[in-house]
Design a protein around this motif. Sequence first.
Motif, PDB file in Angstrom:
ATOM      1  N   GLY A  61      13.084   8.513 -22.082  1.00 47.27           N
ATOM      2  CA  GLY A  61      13.212   8.897 -23.496  1.00 47.27           C
ATOM      3  C   GLY A  61      14.663   8.873 -23.919  1.00 47.27           C
ATOM      4  O   GLY A  61      15.558   8.656 -23.094  1.00 47.27           O
ATOM      5  N   LEU A  62      14.890   9.091 -25.193  1.00 43.66           N
ATOM      6  CA  LEU A  62      16.258   9.084 -25.708  1.00 43.66           C
ATOM      7  C   LEU A  62      17.040  10.296 -25.223  1.00 43.66           C
ATOM      8  O   LEU A  62      16.445  11.332 -24.906  1.00 43.66           O
ATOM      9  N   GLN A  63      18.360  10.162 -25.202  1.00 44.74           N
ATOM     10  CA  GLN A  63      19.201  11.307 -24.872  1.00 44.74           C
ATOM     11  C   GLN A  63      18.968  12.412 -25.900  1.00 44.74           C
ATOM     12  O   GLN A  63      18.861  12.143 -27.098  1.00 44.74           O
ATOM     13  N   ALA A  96      16.289  14.146 -26.126  1.00 42.00           N
ATOM     14  CA  ALA A  96      14.854  14.332 -26.391  1.00 42.00           C
ATOM     15  C   ALA A  96      14.329  15.594 -25.714  1.00 42.00           C
ATOM     16  O   ALA A  96      13.345  16.182 -26.150  1.00 42.00           O
ATOM     17  N   GLY A 107      19.150   8.694 -20.742  1.00 40.96           N
ATOM     18  CA  GLY A 107      18.762   8.312 -22.101  1.00 40.96           C
ATOM     19  C   GLY A 107      20.001   7.941 -22.879  1.00 40.96           C
ATOM     20  O   GLY A 107      21.110   8.241 -22.465  1.00 40.96           O
ATOM     21  N   ARG A 108      19.816   7.253 -23.949  1.00 38.17           N
ATOM     22  CA  ARG A 108      20.930   6.944 -24.859  1.00 38.17           C
ATOM     23  C   ARG A 108      20.613   7.562 -26.197  1.00 38.17           C
ATOM     24  O   ARG A 108      19.486   7.931 -26.468  1.00 38.17           O
ATOM     25  N   LEU A 109      21.623   7.563 -27.039  1.00 35.46           N
ATOM     26  CA  LEU A 109      21.376   8.110 -28.377  1.00 35.46           C
ATOM     27  C   LEU A 109      20.450   7.206 -29.179  1.00 35.46           C
ATOM     28  O   LEU A 109      19.671   7.656 -29.987  1.00 35.46           O
ATOM     29  N   GLY A 110      20.531   5.921 -28.893  1.00 38.92           N
ATOM     30  CA  GLY A 110      19.604   4.985 -29.530  1.00 38.92           C
ATOM     31  C   GLY A 110      19.002   4.102 -28.457  1.00 38.92           C
ATOM     32  O   GLY A 110      19.486   4.080 -27.329  1.00 38.92           O
ATOM     33  N   VAL A 111      17.964   3.392 -28.816  1.00 39.86           N
ATOM     34  CA  VAL A 111      17.335   2.497 -27.862  1.00 39.86           C
ATOM     35  C   VAL A 111      18.307   1.353 -27.564  1.00 39.86           C
ATOM     36  O   VAL A 111      18.896   0.796 -28.465  1.00 39.86           O
ATOM     37  N   ASP A 112      18.537   1.026 -26.307  1.00 32.89           N
ATOM     38  CA  ASP A 112      19.324  -0.176 -26.011  1.00 32.89           C
ATOM     39  C   ASP A 112      18.810  -0.871 -24.753  1.00 32.89           C
ATOM     40  O   ASP A 112      18.067  -0.306 -23.955  1.00 32.89           O
ATOM     41  N   ASP A 163      11.460   7.832 -37.331  1.00 31.66           N
ATOM     42  CA  ASP A 163      11.988   7.009 -36.236  1.00 31.66           C
ATOM     43  C   ASP A 163      11.069   7.011 -35.027  1.00 31.66           C
ATOM     44  O   ASP A 163      11.203   6.178 -34.133  1.00 31.66           O
ATOM     45  N   THR A 194      10.868   4.111 -31.994  1.00 31.89           N
ATOM     46  CA  THR A 194      11.373   4.515 -30.678  1.00 31.89           C
ATOM     47  C   THR A 194      10.270   4.412 -29.632  1.00 31.89           C
ATOM     48  O   THR A 194      10.471   3.849 -28.548  1.00 31.89           O
TER      49      THR A 194
END
Length: 307
Positions: free
Chosen positions: A107-109, A111, A204-209, A239, A243
Amino acid sequence: MFATLSDRLTSTFKNLRTKGRLSEADIDATVREIRRALLDADVAVSVVREFTGKVRERALSVEVSGALNPAQQVVKIVNDELVAILGGANRPLVFAKTPPTVILLAGLQGAGKTTLAGKLALHLRNQGHTPLLVAADLQRPNAVTQLKIVGERAGVPVFAPHPGTQGHADESQAVAGDPVAVAREGLATAVSRQHDILIVDTAGRLGVDAELMQQAGDIRDALDPDEILFVIDAMIGQDAVATAQAFADGVGFTGVVLTKLDGDARGGAALSVASVTGRPILFASTGEKLTDFEVFHPDRMASRILD
Ligand code: GDP
């Protein structure tokens, strides 16, 4: 969460109470209000469309006779359809035939993965399991420290890379080590120490990458997990769908965990994600304490919304 949605739906139903019989126009007006309430709660447009279509169709074919008056029948239909979009019934965790059962968290950072790792570990420990937590989030040195803290609170051991490098003062510098190797060593440790469950926290990242997806994918390939749980913050609104879709395509997942259900956001993510991804919601996180954790039951969630 859901306070506004709940109020809006309740007042919609209240308008129906005085009606002995519902005309098509009454039903259309009701469905319109339900649609607006769901869209305002940030529920994904595709989910709203399908939901209101089903409610309308069923409301039009309601029999007048029967124990329930028209308003009660509409409430029941909305309740049933809410349960359906939330996944129907609870889907329990899948356990491996031969332990350890491997559970990968993605999951995202922010989350709530690390917190969730501790909660899930405690929940499983309370059921008599012997989980091992693995710190494979090496992007944020603090993540390793944080997992150690939640592990300690849960009374569950944590496998972490390179003793001595955790808690690095420089937040921007990743912990040395390869997350895939750490995950593999974690699995070997679980086998040798006879832990029956392995819970792996990933970066996780702040956005999907792409890099994040690749890393989670590599860990998945190395461990062949029994469950990949996509952890999503229920407050992220519209979002959520994009995501979830990115994680479904990039890593794939077997189930969803909703976090921050205690928040006062509109909760659209919570209502969209199971339906959009076709994956069940297994657990919900409802606060910062380790015990703020629930097995997710679609029917209970629907009743809470319609209460
Ligand atoms: P990660 O980056 O995905 O590992 O996320 P963390 O577990 O570090 O959580 C990010 C922040 O959200 C932390 O401040 C947690 O205390 C908080 N948090 C996690 N789960 C919940 C929850 O269910 N409710 C609330 N209110 N806060 C949460």
